[in-house]
Design an enzyme around this catalytic site. Structure first.
Site, PDB file in Angstrom:
ATOM      1  N   PHE A 225    -127.414  87.919 -54.141  1.00 52.53           N
ATOM      2  CA  PHE A 225    -125.847  87.910 -54.457  1.00 52.53           C
ATOM      3  C   PHE A 225    -125.343  88.963 -54.557  1.00 52.53           C
ATOM      4  O   PHE A 225    -125.491  89.417 -55.100  1.00 52.53           O
ATOM      5  CB  PHE A 225    -125.527  86.509 -55.357  1.00 52.53           C
ATOM      6  N   ALA A 226    -124.550  88.942 -53.831  1.00 55.44           N
ATOM      7  CA  ALA A 226    -123.358  90.305 -53.115  1.00 55.44           C
ATOM      8  C   ALA A 226    -122.013  89.266 -52.770  1.00 55.44           C
ATOM      9  O   ALA A 226    -122.320  89.292 -51.391  1.00 55.44           O
ATOM     10  CB  ALA A 226    -123.793  91.012 -52.016  1.00 55.44           C
ATOM     11  N   ILE A 227    -121.933  89.048 -53.852  1.00 53.41           N
ATOM     12  CA  ILE A 227    -119.987  88.066 -54.105  1.00 53.41           C
ATOM     13  C   ILE A 227    -119.000  88.838 -54.509  1.00 53.41           C
ATOM     14  O   ILE A 227    -119.238  89.664 -55.538  1.00 53.41           O
ATOM     15  CB  ILE A 227    -120.429  86.264 -54.266  1.00 53.41           C
TER      16      ILE A 227
ATOM     17  N   TYR B 106    -119.419  92.973 -55.190  1.00 54.18           N
ATOM     18  CA  TYR B 106    -120.777  93.308 -55.320  1.00 54.18           C
ATOM     19  C   TYR B 106    -121.800  93.820 -53.896  1.00 54.18           C
ATOM     20  O   TYR B 106    -123.032  94.573 -53.928  1.00 54.18           O
ATOM     21  CB  TYR B 106    -122.097  91.640 -56.344  1.00 54.18           C
TER      22      TYR B 106
ATOM     23  N   ASP C 154    -127.070  94.165 -58.315  1.00 54.88           N
ATOM     24  CA  ASP C 154    -127.146  95.969 -58.827  1.00 54.88           C
ATOM     25  C   ASP C 154    -128.262  96.345 -59.159  1.00 54.88           C
ATOM     26  O   ASP C 154    -128.163  96.692 -61.212  1.00 54.88           O
ATOM     27  CB  ASP C 154    -125.482  95.168 -59.241  1.00 54.88           C
TER      28      ASP C 154
ATOM     29  N   GLU D 210    -129.083  82.311 -67.261  1.00 54.67           N
ATOM     30  CA  GLU D 210    -130.107  82.931 -67.736  1.00 54.67           C
ATOM     31  C   GLU D 210    -130.460  82.328 -69.268  1.00 54.67           C
ATOM     32  O   GLU D 210    -132.134  82.280 -69.715  1.00 54.67           O
ATOM     33  CB  GLU D 210    -130.020  84.767 -68.586  1.00 54.67           C
TER      34      GLU D 210
ATOM     35  N   ASP E 266    -133.579  99.678 -67.400  1.00 58.14           N
ATOM     36  CA  ASP E 266    -132.591 100.188 -67.596  1.00 58.14           C
ATOM     37  C   ASP E 266    -132.967 101.333 -68.287  1.00 58.14           C
ATOM     38  O   ASP E 266    -133.649 101.337 -69.195  1.00 58.14           O
ATOM     39  CB  ASP E 266    -130.739  99.775 -68.626  1.00 58.14           C
TER      40      ASP E 266
END
Length: 367
Positions: free
Chosen positions: A129-131, A134, A221, A311, A334
């Site tokens: 999802f690149a909204i 993003y 991301d 989640e 991370d």
């Protein structure tokens, strides 16, 4: 004596007519019985013949169906023999109580798995999802995916976006395709996050089921930094959250409010799964996302929002619908969490970013 003869004559006279009638009727009854028996035998023979024909037809159908199954035969391969008393890893858990494998480096042979999945003609859909802003992550995501994700296999990159014109022009390898899917924007990032389950569910039913065999659903991301291949594929899989791999269940950030559909009691739960990496067959992902979306909508009708949005609902789903495979933190890490000794690979890494800048439409600078 005379009385006895007289009595016989009386009875004979009394039953003469019925007796005569009965004697006349007897041949007809016998003929009728013989005809019925003959008819029944004919009918039974017909039924038997029909059943045999149907049975033969069904048997032939089953035989044809089974004969048409693809045969997976591996070519000659040279690799280290597995040893019963020498497990490849003894520093981490590699199997759950419900016999789902946990995937770590050195627990699988990718060469063997690649050959098996190639012969099955497997295709994989990767949803991202690149909204809003993003879309800025797409360039690095796609470039690293082309280097490390499902190398040698057919892949469709399903990009959900409100700005398809902002998708970078990247040349992908043969058998791979970028598929833009225009979706609605929402003012709150939490709403966007929760709506992912609805969109994946909808497209799984309407499109994905006709195009790919498996779906892998990840955050955009991120960047791939090492091989992520068919070893992850299963009916339905989840990924252990890198922040909770060693935590007790009481420390998991499950939804603890009874009013929410995502509620999990403190004495339940196996792992805390990350919402940024899950998947499986299209059918199983459809069931998962549909269930989560329905729960999110039920919460919305009660003016409730789960503590970690989709989640939280994903974790509730996995408590009562156990995943058939689990990915270790190698598949979602991370670098701010350090370099623990058990982590032999870092396959999918979070990209350093300014969350406030992304969500509040300020200037964004990626490292």
């Amino acid at each position: 004596m005379d009385y006895g003869r007289k009595r016989i004559r009386e009875l004979s006279s009394k039953y003469r007519i019925p007796l005569i009638f009965g004697l006349c009727l007897l041949p007809s009854l016998m003929l009728g019985y013989l005809w019925q028996a003959s008819k029944g035998s004919w009918l039974n023979s017909k039924i038997s013949l029909l059943c045999e024909t149907q049975s033969f037809s069904f048997h032939r159908y089953k035989t044809d169906l089974l004969d048409g199954l693809p045969e997976i035969e591996l070519p000659r391969m040279v690799y280290t023999k597995p040893h019963i008393f020498k497990p490849p890893r003894n520093d981490v858990l590699t199997m759950t109580p419900w016999y789902a494998p946990i995937i770590w480096e050195r627990t699988f042979n990718l060469e063997i798995l690649n050959e098996q999945f190639r012969q099955r003609n497997t295709s994989i859909g990767l949803t991202i999802f690149a909204i809003k802003k993003y879309v800025v992550f797409l360039q690095r995501f796609l470039e690293t995916a082309e280097t490390y994700f499902m190398v040698g296999h057919r892949v469709k990159y399903y990009i959900f976006t409100d700005r398809p014109e902002a998708i970078p022009n990247i040349t992908v390898k043969e058998g791979r395709e970028i598929v833009p899917l225009r979706v609605q924007n929402y003012p709150r990032w939490q709403e966007i996050s929760m709506r992912r389950m609805e969109m994946i569910s909808h497209y799984s039913q309407q499109r994905f089921i006709h195009e790919v065999g498996f779906l892998v659903c990840v955050d955009v991301d991120m960047r791939f930094s090492d091989s992520v291949g068919v070893e992850i594929l299963s009916e339905v899989f989840g990924t252990i959250h890198p922040g909770f791999y060693a935590a007790e269940r009481q420390a998991f950030t499950y939804e603890r409010r009874l009013i929410s559909e995502a509620y999990i009691p403190r004495d339940e739960g196996d792992f805390y799964y990350a919402g940024g990496f899950f998947g499986g067959t299209v059918a199983e992902v459809y069931k998962l996302t549909k269930k989560c979306h329905e729960a999110i909508m039920a919460d919305k009708n009660k003016n409730v929002e789960a503590v970690w949005q989709e989640e939280s609902h994903l974790n509730k789903y996995f408590v009562y619908h156990k995943p058939t495979k689990i990915l270790s933190p190698e598949y979602l890490w991370d670098n701010n969490l350090g370099n623990p000794q058990f982590l032999k690979k870092k396959r999918f890494l979070a990209v350093p970013k300014n969350h406030a800048a992304i969500r509040n439409k300020r200037n964004l600078h990626l490292k």
